[in-house]
Design an enzyme around this catalytic site. Structure first.
Site, PDB file in Angstrom:
ATOM      1  N   ASN A   8       0.873  -1.178   0.000  1.00 46.52           N
ATOM      2  CA  ASN A   8       0.000   0.000   0.000  1.00 46.52           C
ATOM      3  C   ASN A   8       0.910   1.229   0.000  1.00 46.52           C
ATOM      4  O   ASN A   8       1.435   1.609   1.036  1.00 46.52           O
ATOM      5  CB  ASN A   8      -0.902  -0.024   1.246  1.00 46.52           C
ATOM      6  N   TRP A   9       1.058   1.820  -1.192  1.00 42.56           N
ATOM      7  CA  TRP A   9       1.986   2.951  -1.308  1.00 42.56           C
ATOM      8  C   TRP A   9       1.386   4.245  -0.754  1.00 42.56           C
ATOM      9  O   TRP A   9       2.077   5.248  -0.646  1.00 42.56           O
ATOM     10  CB  TRP A   9       2.399   3.145  -2.776  1.00 42.56           C
ATOM     11  N   LYS A  10       0.085   4.214  -0.457  1.00 41.87           N
ATOM     12  CA  LYS A  10      -0.588   5.431   0.042  1.00 41.87           C
ATOM     13  C   LYS A  10      -0.317   6.583  -0.939  1.00 41.87           C
ATOM     14  O   LYS A  10      -0.264   6.344  -2.132  1.00 41.87           O
ATOM     15  CB  LYS A  10      -0.139   5.745   1.471  1.00 41.87           C
ATOM     16  N   HIS A  88      -9.779   1.129   4.652  1.00 44.15           N
ATOM     17  CA  HIS A  88      -8.524   1.463   5.340  1.00 44.15           C
ATOM     18  C   HIS A  88      -8.787   2.518   6.414  1.00 44.15           C
ATOM     19  O   HIS A  88      -9.578   3.435   6.217  1.00 44.15           O
ATOM     20  CB  HIS A  88      -7.482   1.964   4.338  1.00 44.15           C
ATOM     21  N   GLU A  90      -7.156   5.007   7.379  1.00 39.11           N
ATOM     22  CA  GLU A  90      -6.902   6.409   7.000  1.00 39.11           C
ATOM     23  C   GLU A  90      -8.099   6.991   6.262  1.00 39.11           C
ATOM     24  O   GLU A  90      -8.407   8.179   6.385  1.00 39.11           O
ATOM     25  CB  GLU A  90      -5.623   6.501   6.156  1.00 39.11           C
ATOM     26  N   GLU A 158      -5.762  -4.757  10.716  1.00 38.85           N
ATOM     27  CA  GLU A 158      -4.793  -3.679  10.919  1.00 38.85           C
ATOM     28  C   GLU A 158      -5.164  -2.865  12.154  1.00 38.85           C
ATOM     29  O   GLU A 158      -5.980  -1.947  12.066  1.00 38.85           O
ATOM     30  CB  GLU A 158      -4.781  -2.743   9.703  1.00 38.85           C
ATOM     31  N   GLY A 164       1.932   2.666  10.797  1.00 34.42           N
ATOM     32  CA  GLY A 164       2.859   3.779  10.618  1.00 34.42           C
ATOM     33  C   GLY A 164       3.525   4.266  11.897  1.00 34.42           C
ATOM     34  O   GLY A 164       4.084   5.365  11.929  1.00 34.42           O
ATOM     35  N   SER A 202       2.997  -1.571  10.613  1.00 33.81           N
ATOM     36  CA  SER A 202       4.442  -1.529  10.874  1.00 33.81           C
ATOM     37  C   SER A 202       5.147  -2.857  10.573  1.00 33.81           C
ATOM     38  O   SER A 202       6.031  -3.282  11.324  1.00 33.81           O
ATOM     39  CB  SER A 202       4.711  -1.083  12.317  1.00 33.81           C
ATOM     40  N   GLY A 223       2.668  -0.943   4.364  1.00 32.76           N
ATOM     41  CA  GLY A 223       2.665   0.463   3.963  1.00 32.76           C
ATOM     42  C   GLY A 223       4.084   0.957   3.747  1.00 32.76           C
ATOM     43  O   GLY A 223       4.715   0.672   2.725  1.00 32.76           O
ATOM     44  N   GLY A 224       4.606   1.677   4.726  1.00 36.09           N
ATOM     45  CA  GLY A 224       5.921   2.313   4.630  1.00 36.09           C
ATOM     46  C   GLY A 224       7.012   1.440   4.012  1.00 36.09           C
ATOM     47  O   GLY A 224       7.715   1.885   3.093  1.00 36.09           O
TER      48      GLY A 224
HETATM   49  P1  PGA Z   1       2.489   0.665   7.672  1.00 33.70           P
HETATM   50  O1  PGA Z   1       1.043   0.820   6.985  1.00 33.70           O
HETATM   51  O2  PGA Z   1       3.072  -0.617   7.160  1.00 33.70           O
HETATM   52  O3  PGA Z   1       3.254   1.861   7.210  1.00 33.70           O
HETATM   53  O4  PGA Z   1       2.255   0.632   9.148  1.00 33.70           O
HETATM   54  C1  PGA Z   1       0.196  -0.271   6.833  1.00 33.70           C
HETATM   55  C2  PGA Z   1      -1.091   0.161   6.176  1.00 33.70           C
HETATM   56  O5  PGA Z   1      -1.555   1.281   6.440  1.00 33.70           O
HETATM   57  O6  PGA Z   1      -1.687  -0.590   5.400  1.00 33.70           O
END
Ligand code: PGA
Length: 240
Positions: A8-10, A88, A90, A158, A164, A202, A223-224
């Site tokens: 997930n590159w956001k 998600h 966010e 999640e 994050g 994370s 994500g990150g």
């Molecule tokens: P993260 O994000 O790996 O940066 O914690 C995960 C996600 O939001 O899917």
């Protein structure tokens, strides 16, 4: 059933050149990998990236029309996109997506022929108040209302507090939640459905393997760490 590893590159990276660069490195690093790999870049890069399975980070719940700024499931499907992330945290937090909106998106995604990565998870406040399972139940029940067939659904657990933050959920607690989700899905849907349950929050190469081996996750939502090709390839390999 292969493990599903999703990037997930956001809202990253800021140039197409950079996106292509990361994508190509992941592609060469994962050749012959024994896991299903899906890359979810921002919408604007989807048509430009080729050679790995693609997912979108969102859809709107109408097919077409006067909805300025939105993108439909049909558009994505016609572009060759196979997956979409729905629910998600966010989007729940910054874009006020309710369980009801998520359910509309869910139904539309399935109708469009997309496979879904359905995100659920509790906040730290809900966890501290002992409401974790209650929240997971509500999110599943409402998000999947009217969805009979789970064939194209993957659930990503999640915990919001783990996203994050570098504060990943312990393997024991993740396993508990995954077991709970599996049980609840079997109760509320046709028994024996083989829905993949992913962990996200994370994830990095030092902890990724144990979610698969010990917490019995069927994949990861990253994500990150997915923006660093070398690191993401290590994560994929840890899930084989
Ligand atoms: P993260 O994000 O790996 O940066 O914690 C995960 C996600 O939001 O899917």
């Amino acid at each position: 059933m292969q493990n599903l590893i999703v990037a997930n590159w956001k809202m990253n990276p800021v140039s197409l050149e950079e996106a292509k660069n990361i994508f190509e490195q992941i592609k060469s690093g994962t050749e012959g990998a024994n896991a299903e790999v899906v890359i979810c870049p921002p919408f604007v890069y989807l048509a430009e990236l080729k050679g790995l399975t693609l997912g979108a980070q969102d859809i709107f719940y109408e097919e077409k029309g006067a909805f300025t700024g939105e993108v439909s499931g049909e558009m994505l499907k016609n572009l060759g996109v196979e997956y979409v992330i729905i629910g998600h945290s966010e989007r729940r937090k910054y874009f006020s997506e309710t369980d009801e909106i998520i359910n509309e998106k869910m139904k539309k995604a399935l109708e469009s022929g997309l496979k879904v990565i359905f995100c659920i998870g509790e906040t730290s406040g809900e966890r501290d108040a002992g409401k974790k399972n209650e929240v997971l139940e509500r999110q599943i029940k409402k998000g999947l209302a009217g969805v009979e067939n789970l064939e194209n659904i993957n659930v990503a657990y999640e915990p919001v507090w783990a996203i994050g933050t570098g504060n990943n959920c312990s393997v024991e607690e993740t396993k508990e939640s995954i077991d709970f989700i599996k049980k609840f899905l079997a109760l509320s849907h046709v028994e024996g459905v083989d829905t993949r349950i992913l962990y996200g929050g994370s994830v990095k190469s030092e902890n990724s393997g144990e979610y698969i081996k010990d917490a019995k996750a069927n994949g990861l939502l990253v994500g990150g760490a997915s923006l660093n090709a070398e690191e993401f390839v290590k994560i994929i390999k840890s899930a084989e």
